[in-house]
Design an enzyme around this catalytic site. Structure first.
Site, PDB file in Angstrom:
ATOM      1  N   LYS A  77       2.600  -1.529  -3.067  1.00  0.00           N
ATOM      2  CA  LYS A  77       2.156  -2.255  -4.181  1.00  0.00           C
ATOM      3  C   LYS A  77       2.958  -1.106  -5.819  1.00  0.00           C
ATOM      4  O   LYS A  77       2.061  -2.027  -6.726  1.00  0.00           O
ATOM      5  CB  LYS A  77       0.647  -1.616  -3.588  1.00  0.00           C
ATOM      6  CG  LYS A  77       0.675  -2.026  -2.543  1.00  0.00           C
ATOM      7  CD  LYS A  77      -0.506  -3.893  -2.810  1.00  0.00           C
ATOM      8  CE  LYS A  77      -1.239  -3.973  -1.804  1.00  0.00           C
ATOM      9  NZ  LYS A  77      -1.702  -5.632  -2.499  1.00  0.00           N
ATOM     10  N   ASN A 137      -3.911 -12.007  -4.342  1.00  0.00           N
ATOM     11  CA  ASN A 137      -4.845 -11.075  -2.665  1.00  0.00           C
ATOM     12  C   ASN A 137      -4.389 -11.108  -1.876  1.00  0.00           C
ATOM     13  O   ASN A 137      -4.626 -10.076  -1.229  1.00  0.00           O
ATOM     14  CB  ASN A 137      -6.410 -11.814  -3.608  1.00  0.00           C
ATOM     15  CG  ASN A 137      -7.366 -10.855  -2.106  1.00  0.00           C
ATOM     16  OD1 ASN A 137      -7.506  -9.823  -2.229  1.00  0.00           O
ATOM     17  ND2 ASN A 137      -7.805 -11.651  -0.967  1.00  0.00           N
ATOM     18  N   ALA A 184       5.086   1.505  -1.535  1.00  0.00           N
ATOM     19  CA  ALA A 184       6.174   0.904  -1.959  1.00  0.00           C
ATOM     20  C   ALA A 184       5.815  -0.553  -2.595  1.00  0.00           C
ATOM     21  O   ALA A 184       6.339  -0.872  -4.118  1.00  0.00           O
ATOM     22  CB  ALA A 184       7.315   0.945  -0.873  1.00  0.00           C
ATOM     23  N   ILE A 188     -12.262   0.503  -0.190  1.00  0.00           N
ATOM     24  CA  ILE A 188     -13.018  -0.166  -0.241  1.00  0.00           C
ATOM     25  C   ILE A 188     -13.494  -1.054   1.094  1.00  0.00           C
ATOM     26  O   ILE A 188     -12.877  -1.265   2.333  1.00  0.00           O
ATOM     27  CB  ILE A 188     -12.356  -1.826  -1.236  1.00  0.00           C
ATOM     28  CG1 ILE A 188     -11.291  -1.451  -2.340  1.00  0.00           C
ATOM     29  CG2 ILE A 188     -13.945  -2.895  -1.328  1.00  0.00           C
ATOM     30  CD1 ILE A 188     -12.910  -1.199  -3.806  1.00  0.00           C
ATOM     31  N   VAL A 226       2.224 -17.479   2.299  1.00  0.00           N
ATOM     32  CA  VAL A 226       2.921 -16.877   0.482  1.00  0.00           C
ATOM     33  C   VAL A 226       3.950 -16.819   0.619  1.00  0.00           C
ATOM     34  O   VAL A 226       4.942 -16.428  -0.187  1.00  0.00           O
ATOM     35  CB  VAL A 226       1.472 -16.472  -0.273  1.00  0.00           C
ATOM     36  CG1 VAL A 226       0.194 -17.321  -0.230  1.00  0.00           C
ATOM     37  CG2 VAL A 226       1.005 -14.797  -0.153  1.00  0.00           C
ATOM     38  N   SER A 239      -3.094  -1.778  -5.447  1.00  0.00           N
ATOM     39  CA  SER A 239      -3.718  -0.550  -4.909  1.00  0.00           C
ATOM     40  C   SER A 239      -3.892   0.415  -5.814  1.00  0.00           C
ATOM     41  O   SER A 239      -2.802   0.768  -6.195  1.00  0.00           O
ATOM     42  CB  SER A 239      -3.181  -0.474  -3.425  1.00  0.00           C
ATOM     43  OG  SER A 239      -3.488   0.657  -2.808  1.00  0.00           O
ATOM     44  N   TYR A 288       3.632   0.008   2.837  1.00  0.00           N
ATOM     45  CA  TYR A 288       2.464  -0.435   2.069  1.00  0.00           C
ATOM     46  C   TYR A 288       2.326   0.280   0.570  1.00  0.00           C
ATOM     47  O   TYR A 288       2.335  -1.063  -0.533  1.00  0.00           O
ATOM     48  CB  TYR A 288       1.302  -0.508   2.659  1.00  0.00           C
ATOM     49  CG  TYR A 288       0.441  -1.062   2.171  1.00  0.00           C
ATOM     50  CD1 TYR A 288      -0.449  -2.240   1.822  1.00  0.00           C
ATOM     51  CD2 TYR A 288      -0.956  -0.320   0.846  1.00  0.00           C
ATOM     52  CE1 TYR A 288      -1.804  -2.615   1.251  1.00  0.00           C
ATOM     53  CE2 TYR A 288      -2.311   0.332   0.240  1.00  0.00           C
ATOM     54  CZ  TYR A 288      -2.175  -1.475   0.761  1.00  0.00           C
ATOM     55  OH  TYR A 288      -3.205  -2.278  -0.357  1.00  0.00           O
TER      56      TYR A 288
HETATM   57  P1  NAP Z   1      -8.226  -8.590   4.212  1.00  0.00           P
HETATM   58  O1  NAP Z   1      -9.217  -8.636   4.434  1.00  0.00           O
HETATM   59  O2  NAP Z   1      -7.157  -8.468   5.690  1.00  0.00           O
HETATM   60  O3  NAP Z   1      -7.353  -9.376   2.963  1.00  0.00           O
HETATM   61  C1  NAP Z   1      -6.266 -10.013   3.321  1.00  0.00           C
HETATM   62  C2  NAP Z   1      -5.788 -11.398   3.266  1.00  0.00           C
HETATM   63  O4  NAP Z   1      -4.410 -11.606   2.946  1.00  0.00           O
HETATM   64  C3  NAP Z   1      -6.216 -11.953   4.763  1.00  0.00           C
HETATM   65  O5  NAP Z   1      -7.297 -12.554   4.312  1.00  0.00           O
HETATM   66  C4  NAP Z   1      -5.269 -12.640   5.325  1.00  0.00           C
HETATM   67  O6  NAP Z   1      -5.177 -14.204   5.376  1.00  0.00           O
HETATM   68  C5  NAP Z   1      -4.074 -13.199   3.906  1.00  0.00           C
HETATM   69  N1  NAP Z   1      -2.857 -12.698   4.653  1.00  0.00           N
HETATM   70  C6  NAP Z   1      -1.595 -12.513   5.217  1.00  0.00           C
HETATM   71  N2  NAP Z   1      -0.671 -12.960   5.134  1.00  0.00           N
HETATM   72  C7  NAP Z   1      -0.499 -14.061   4.369  1.00  0.00           C
HETATM   73  C8  NAP Z   1       0.180 -14.426   4.576  1.00  0.00           C
HETATM   74  N3  NAP Z   1       1.581 -14.757   4.794  1.00  0.00           N
HETATM   75  N4  NAP Z   1       0.526 -15.410   3.556  1.00  0.00           N
HETATM   76  C9  NAP Z   1      -1.622 -16.048   2.721  1.00  0.00           C
HETATM   77  N5  NAP Z   1      -2.235 -15.220   3.087  1.00  0.00           N
HETATM   78  C10 NAP Z   1      -1.697 -13.664   3.894  1.00  0.00           C
HETATM   79  O7  NAP Z   1      -7.664  -7.553   3.396  1.00  0.00           O
HETATM   80  P2  NAP Z   1      -8.581  -6.956   2.385  1.00  0.00           P
HETATM   81  O8  NAP Z   1      -9.151  -5.463   2.547  1.00  0.00           O
HETATM   82  O9  NAP Z   1      -9.258  -7.689   1.805  1.00  0.00           O
HETATM   83  O10 NAP Z   1      -7.336  -6.361   0.975  1.00  0.00           O
HETATM   84  C11 NAP Z   1      -7.120  -7.602   0.345  1.00  0.00           C
HETATM   85  C12 NAP Z   1      -6.622  -7.373  -0.681  1.00  0.00           C
HETATM   86  O11 NAP Z   1      -7.026  -5.972  -1.328  1.00  0.00           O
HETATM   87  C13 NAP Z   1      -4.897  -7.071  -0.163  1.00  0.00           C
HETATM   88  O12 NAP Z   1      -3.410  -7.581  -0.839  1.00  0.00           O
HETATM   89  C14 NAP Z   1      -5.207  -5.934  -0.142  1.00  0.00           C
HETATM   90  O13 NAP Z   1      -4.188  -4.863  -0.287  1.00  0.00           O
HETATM   91  C15 NAP Z   1      -5.684  -5.343  -1.431  1.00  0.00           C
HETATM   92  N6  NAP Z   1      -6.512  -3.562  -0.884  1.00  0.00           N
HETATM   93  C16 NAP Z   1      -7.501  -3.248  -0.481  1.00  0.00           C
HETATM   94  C17 NAP Z   1      -8.193  -2.029  -0.336  1.00  0.00           C
HETATM   95  C18 NAP Z   1      -8.929  -1.736   0.342  1.00  0.00           C
HETATM   96  O14 NAP Z   1      -9.380  -0.733   0.823  1.00  0.00           O
HETATM   97  N7  NAP Z   1     -10.150  -3.273   1.247  1.00  0.00           N
HETATM   98  C19 NAP Z   1      -7.881  -1.521  -1.127  1.00  0.00           C
HETATM   99  C20 NAP Z   1      -6.739  -1.719  -1.699  1.00  0.00           C
HETATM  100  C21 NAP Z   1      -6.476  -2.720  -1.828  1.00  0.00           C
HETATM  101  P3  NAP Z   1      -5.567 -14.917   7.229  1.00  0.00           P
HETATM  102  O15 NAP Z   1      -6.907 -13.744   6.989  1.00  0.00           O
HETATM  103  O16 NAP Z   1      -5.918 -15.789   6.391  1.00  0.00           O
HETATM  104  O17 NAP Z   1      -4.357 -14.202   7.878  1.00  0.00           O
END
Ligand code: NAP
Length: 248
Positions: A158, A88, A156, A186, A62, A140, A154
């Protein structure tokens, strides 16, 4: 015809929960991924088989404009365009403050902020023409509060994504509603694997409901925000964090 939703980073914990929830609710879904090809293809098969909706899995970084453009052209050709975009995809590399550098910082901003901008910019072309669109940015609580200096880059990114949400809402008015969701802790598989039991217990204690959230709870909020029932919700940042206390 079903509405078409693009979820970036859809093979990950929260992204896949959103994809499943929306497919189950009758949306056609596009799963964007970067490195998790096997997971994305398995999810695509599951969605088509169980929910009988149209589903594509597309690899694209992206943060790269040309890859995002190619992804949107393919979606336009195969499904007629993106009606709803869920930004996302996100990265985070917690480490000691002194061990980080400007290059690491830039990479995080590139994916978490410029990536969301790239996708919104492309999505808007179709949304403007159709005079309809919904964009949800997954921010976030780290973009609102500061918890650990290990995540300053991170945090900054968000905060910037929240700012971008407000600006896009103004820019894309009146047809496209743009909102952000700010999840707290989460418990995705990856998140739970990354920390030891003691740390997870301490973190849960800081949350008023005394537990961390589930990816499907974030997915339910997304489902509501893109529904017609939420038509009057725009330019908003909605926390989903169990009542998280303790910012510093
Ligand atoms: P995750 O499992 O690491 O998922 C993030 C996804 O982003 C990965 O599957 C990855 O794809 C994809 N990604 C990374 N760089 C990319 C790029 N350059 N182009 C396209 N896709 C890319 O993390 P998650 O916990 O599900 O988080 C999802 C979102 O929620 C994130 O934005 C995170 O900051 C936010 N969030 C999470 C939490 C939490 O507690 N888990 C809390 C607050 C916010 P690939 O695997 O295919 O490389």
């Amino acid at each position: 015809m079903n509405k078409v939703v693009l979820i970036t980073g859809a093979a990950g914990g929260i992204g896949s929960a959103i994809a499943l929830k929306l497919a189950q609710s009758g949306y056609d879904v596009v799963l964007n991924y970067l490195s998790s090809e096997t997971k994305a293809l398995e999810l695509k098969e599951k969605i088509i088989e169980e929910y009988k909706v149209r589903c594509l899995a597309i690899k694209a970084d992206v943060s790269k404009e040309d890859e995002v453009e190619a992804m949107f052209s393919l979606i336009e050709k195969e499904l007629g365009g993106v009606d709803i975009l869920i930004n996302n995809a996100g990265i985070d590399h917690p480490d000691m403050f002194y061990r980080k550098n400007a290059e690491d910082f830039r990479k995080i901003l590139d994916v978490n902020v410029v990536g969301a901008y790239n996708c919104a910019n492309e999505a808007y072309k179709h949304m403007k023409e159709k005079e309809y669109g919904r964009i949800i940015n997954i921010a976030s609580t780290n973009g609102i509060n500061t918890y650990y200096p290990m995540c300053f880059d991170y945090d900054a990114s968000k905060a910037a994504l929240i700012s971008l949400t407000h600006n896009l809402a103004i820019q894309f008015s009146p047809y496209v509603n743009v909102n952000a969701i700010a999840p707290g802790f989460i418990g995705t598989e990856k998140e739970l694997e990354g920390y030891d039991e003691e740390f997870l217990k301490q973190e849960s204690e800081k949350i008023l409901v005394k537990r961390y959230g589930r990816p499907d709870e974030v997915a339910s909020l997304v489902k509501f925000l893109i529904s017609d029932e939420a038509d009057f919700i725009n330019n908003s940042i909605i926390r989903i964090d169990g009542g998280q206390a303790g910012s510093c």
